[in-house]
Design a protein around this motif. Structure first.
Motif, PDB file in Angstrom:
ATOM      1  N   GLY A  39       0.813  -1.209   0.000  1.00 43.13           N
ATOM      2  CA  GLY A  39       0.000   0.000   0.000  1.00 43.13           C
ATOM      3  C   GLY A  39       0.845   1.257   0.000  1.00 43.13           C
ATOM      4  O   GLY A  39       2.069   1.218  -0.107  1.00 43.13           O
ATOM      5  N   LYS A  40       0.184   2.392   0.149  1.00 41.74           N
ATOM      6  CA  LYS A  40       0.874   3.682   0.098  1.00 41.74           C
ATOM      7  C   LYS A  40       1.866   3.812   1.240  1.00 41.74           C
ATOM      8  O   LYS A  40       1.618   3.376   2.358  1.00 41.74           O
ATOM      9  CB  LYS A  40      -0.137   4.818   0.139  1.00 41.74           C
ATOM     10  CG  LYS A  40      -0.978   4.881  -1.098  1.00 41.74           C
ATOM     11  CD  LYS A  40      -1.882   6.066  -1.103  1.00 41.74           C
ATOM     12  CE  LYS A  40      -2.693   6.016  -2.392  1.00 41.74           C
ATOM     13  NZ  LYS A  40      -3.480   7.195  -2.598  1.00 41.74           N
ATOM     14  N   SER A  41       2.998   4.448   0.905  1.00 47.39           N
ATOM     15  CA  SER A  41       4.075   4.585   1.882  1.00 47.39           C
ATOM     16  C   SER A  41       4.883   5.850   1.603  1.00 47.39           C
ATOM     17  O   SER A  41       4.882   6.358   0.485  1.00 47.39           O
ATOM     18  CB  SER A  41       5.002   3.360   1.792  1.00 47.39           C
ATOM     19  OG  SER A  41       6.103   3.504   2.658  1.00 47.39           O
ATOM     20  N   ASP A  42       5.562   6.339   2.631  1.00 50.63           N
ATOM     21  CA  ASP A  42       6.469   7.481   2.469  1.00 50.63           C
ATOM     22  C   ASP A  42       7.836   7.048   1.964  1.00 50.63           C
ATOM     23  O   ASP A  42       8.615   7.881   1.508  1.00 50.63           O
ATOM     24  CB  ASP A  42       6.665   8.204   3.809  1.00 50.63           C
ATOM     25  CG  ASP A  42       5.384   8.836   4.307  1.00 50.63           C
ATOM     26  OD1 ASP A  42       4.482   9.116   3.485  1.00 50.63           O
ATOM     27  OD2 ASP A  42       5.276   9.052   5.527  1.00 50.63           O
ATOM     28  N   LYS A  43       8.143   5.734   2.091  1.00 52.75           N
ATOM     29  CA  LYS A  43       9.453   5.201   1.712  1.00 52.75           C
ATOM     30  C   LYS A  43       9.268   4.000   0.796  1.00 52.75           C
ATOM     31  O   LYS A  43       8.226   3.352   0.824  1.00 52.75           O
ATOM     32  CB  LYS A  43      10.226   4.741   2.952  1.00 52.75           C
ATOM     33  CG  LYS A  43      10.517   5.797   3.956  1.00 52.75           C
ATOM     34  CD  LYS A  43      11.340   5.200   5.077  1.00 52.75           C
ATOM     35  CE  LYS A  43      10.778   5.618   6.417  1.00 52.75           C
ATOM     36  NZ  LYS A  43      11.423   4.991   7.528  1.00 52.75           N
ATOM     37  N   PRO A  44      10.287   3.663   0.004  1.00 50.06           N
ATOM     38  CA  PRO A  44      10.219   2.449  -0.815  1.00 50.06           C
ATOM     39  C   PRO A  44       9.958   1.216   0.046  1.00 50.06           C
ATOM     40  O   PRO A  44      10.455   1.120   1.176  1.00 50.06           O
ATOM     41  CB  PRO A  44      11.598   2.379  -1.474  1.00 50.06           C
ATOM     42  CG  PRO A  44      12.063   3.803  -1.516  1.00 50.06           C
ATOM     43  CD  PRO A  44      11.535   4.410  -0.238  1.00 50.06           C
ATOM     44  N   VAL A  45       9.182   0.272  -0.494  1.00 46.99           N
ATOM     45  CA  VAL A  45       8.779  -0.904   0.275  1.00 46.99           C
ATOM     46  C   VAL A  45       9.163  -2.238  -0.364  1.00 46.99           C
ATOM     47  O   VAL A  45       8.899  -3.290   0.212  1.00 46.99           O
ATOM     48  CB  VAL A  45       7.249  -0.903   0.522  1.00 46.99           C
ATOM     49  CG1 VAL A  45       6.829   0.306   1.324  1.00 46.99           C
ATOM     50  CG2 VAL A  45       6.483  -0.993  -0.787  1.00 46.99           C
ATOM     51  N   CYS A  46       9.795  -2.217  -1.517  1.00 48.01           N
ATOM     52  CA  CYS A  46      10.043  -3.457  -2.264  1.00 48.01           C
ATOM     53  C   CYS A  46      11.350  -4.129  -1.838  1.00 48.01           C
ATOM     54  O   CYS A  46      12.299  -4.248  -2.616  1.00 48.01           O
ATOM     55  CB  CYS A  46      10.029  -3.181  -3.772  1.00 48.01           C
ATOM     56  SG  CYS A  46       8.426  -2.580  -4.335  1.00 48.01           S
ATOM     57  N   TRP A  47      11.399  -4.589  -0.598  1.00 49.68           N
ATOM     58  CA  TRP A  47      12.603  -5.217  -0.056  1.00 49.68           C
ATOM     59  C   TRP A  47      12.885  -6.563  -0.705  1.00 49.68           C
ATOM     60  O   TRP A  47      14.039  -6.904  -0.951  1.00 49.68           O
ATOM     61  CB  TRP A  47      12.487  -5.364   1.458  1.00 49.68           C
ATOM     62  CG  TRP A  47      12.437  -4.038   2.125  1.00 49.68           C
ATOM     63  CD1 TRP A  47      11.329  -3.420   2.645  1.00 49.68           C
ATOM     64  CD2 TRP A  47      13.514  -3.116   2.280  1.00 49.68           C
ATOM     65  NE1 TRP A  47      11.663  -2.181   3.128  1.00 49.68           N
ATOM     66  CE2 TRP A  47      13.009  -1.965   2.913  1.00 49.68           C
ATOM     67  CE3 TRP A  47      14.865  -3.145   1.948  1.00 49.68           C
ATOM     68  CZ2 TRP A  47      13.795  -0.876   3.229  1.00 49.68           C
ATOM     69  CZ3 TRP A  47      15.642  -2.048   2.266  1.00 49.68           C
ATOM     70  CH2 TRP A  47      15.109  -0.933   2.898  1.00 49.68           C
ATOM     71  N   TYR A  48      11.846  -7.333  -0.971  1.00 46.03           N
ATOM     72  CA  TYR A  48      12.021  -8.640  -1.618  1.00 46.03           C
ATOM     73  C   TYR A  48      12.671  -8.450  -2.990  1.00 46.03           C
ATOM     74  O   TYR A  48      13.650  -9.110  -3.321  1.00 46.03           O
ATOM     75  CB  TYR A  48      10.660  -9.332  -1.731  1.00 46.03           C
ATOM     76  CG  TYR A  48      10.709 -10.673  -2.398  1.00 46.03           C
ATOM     77  CD1 TYR A  48      11.204 -11.786  -1.734  1.00 46.03           C
ATOM     78  CD2 TYR A  48      10.246 -10.837  -3.698  1.00 46.03           C
ATOM     79  CE1 TYR A  48      11.244 -13.028  -2.339  1.00 46.03           C
ATOM     80  CE2 TYR A  48      10.278 -12.078  -4.313  1.00 46.03           C
ATOM     81  CZ  TYR A  48      10.776 -13.166  -3.629  1.00 46.03           C
ATOM     82  OH  TYR A  48      10.815 -14.389  -4.242  1.00 46.03           O
ATOM     83  N   PHE A  49      12.143  -7.512  -3.778  1.00 46.79           N
ATOM     84  CA  PHE A  49      12.701  -7.284  -5.105  1.00 46.79           C
ATOM     85  C   PHE A  49      14.073  -6.631  -5.055  1.00 46.79           C
ATOM     86  O   PHE A  49      14.885  -6.831  -5.953  1.00 46.79           O
ATOM     87  CB  PHE A  49      11.747  -6.470  -5.988  1.00 46.79           C
ATOM     88  CG  PHE A  49      10.914  -7.348  -6.854  1.00 46.79           C
ATOM     89  CD1 PHE A  49      11.461  -7.990  -7.944  1.00 46.79           C
ATOM     90  CD2 PHE A  49       9.588  -7.567  -6.557  1.00 46.79           C
ATOM     91  CE1 PHE A  49      10.705  -8.830  -8.744  1.00 46.79           C
ATOM     92  CE2 PHE A  49       8.824  -8.408  -7.345  1.00 46.79           C
ATOM     93  CZ  PHE A  49       9.379  -9.043  -8.434  1.00 46.79           C
ATOM     94  N   THR A  50      14.366  -5.874  -4.022  1.00 43.56           N
ATOM     95  CA  THR A  50      15.715  -5.321  -3.879  1.00 43.56           C
ATOM     96  C   THR A  50      16.728  -6.457  -3.819  1.00 43.56           C
ATOM     97  O   THR A  50      17.774  -6.419  -4.470  1.00 43.56           O
ATOM     98  CB  THR A  50      15.817  -4.423  -2.632  1.00 43.56           C
ATOM     99  OG1 THR A  50      14.885  -3.344  -2.757  1.00 43.56           O
ATOM    100  CG2 THR A  50      17.213  -3.863  -2.466  1.00 43.56           C
TER     101      THR A  50
END
Length: 89
Positions: A39-50
């Motif tokens: 969902g919406k966030s102030d920071k990037p959230v795609c840790w798995y894809f990182t």
């Protein structure tokens, strides 16, 4: 490319596009399922894809690379963008 297609596109995780000519090297992820779930966030959230991007980039380049997400769909960006960073020598 086939592994990316099977896991990402056909698995519903999104579509990865690698740009190894850019400096730093970039990977773009369109339709990130991870950003959608978080969902919406102030920071990037795609840790798995990182982690996936770092692993793919390292395997392709033969170097140990790290990755960081510099744009994320969860923050309102049109797509997620990761930078691949070479180790300092």
């Amino acid at each position: 490319n086939m592994m990316t297609r099977i896991i990402s596109n056909e698995g519903g995780w999104g579509q990865l596009e690698f740009d190894f000519a850019s400096n730093p090297m970039k990977v773009m992820l369109t339709n990130s399922q991870e950003a959608h779930w978080m969902g919406k966030s102030d920071k990037p959230v795609c840790w798995y894809f990182t982690g996936i991007v770092a692993g793919y980039g390292s395997a392709i380049s033969g170097e140990t690379l790290t990755a960081r997400e510099v744009a994320c769909a969860a923050t309102g960006a049109p797509k997620c963008v990761f930078e691949l960073i070479r180790p300092k020598r």
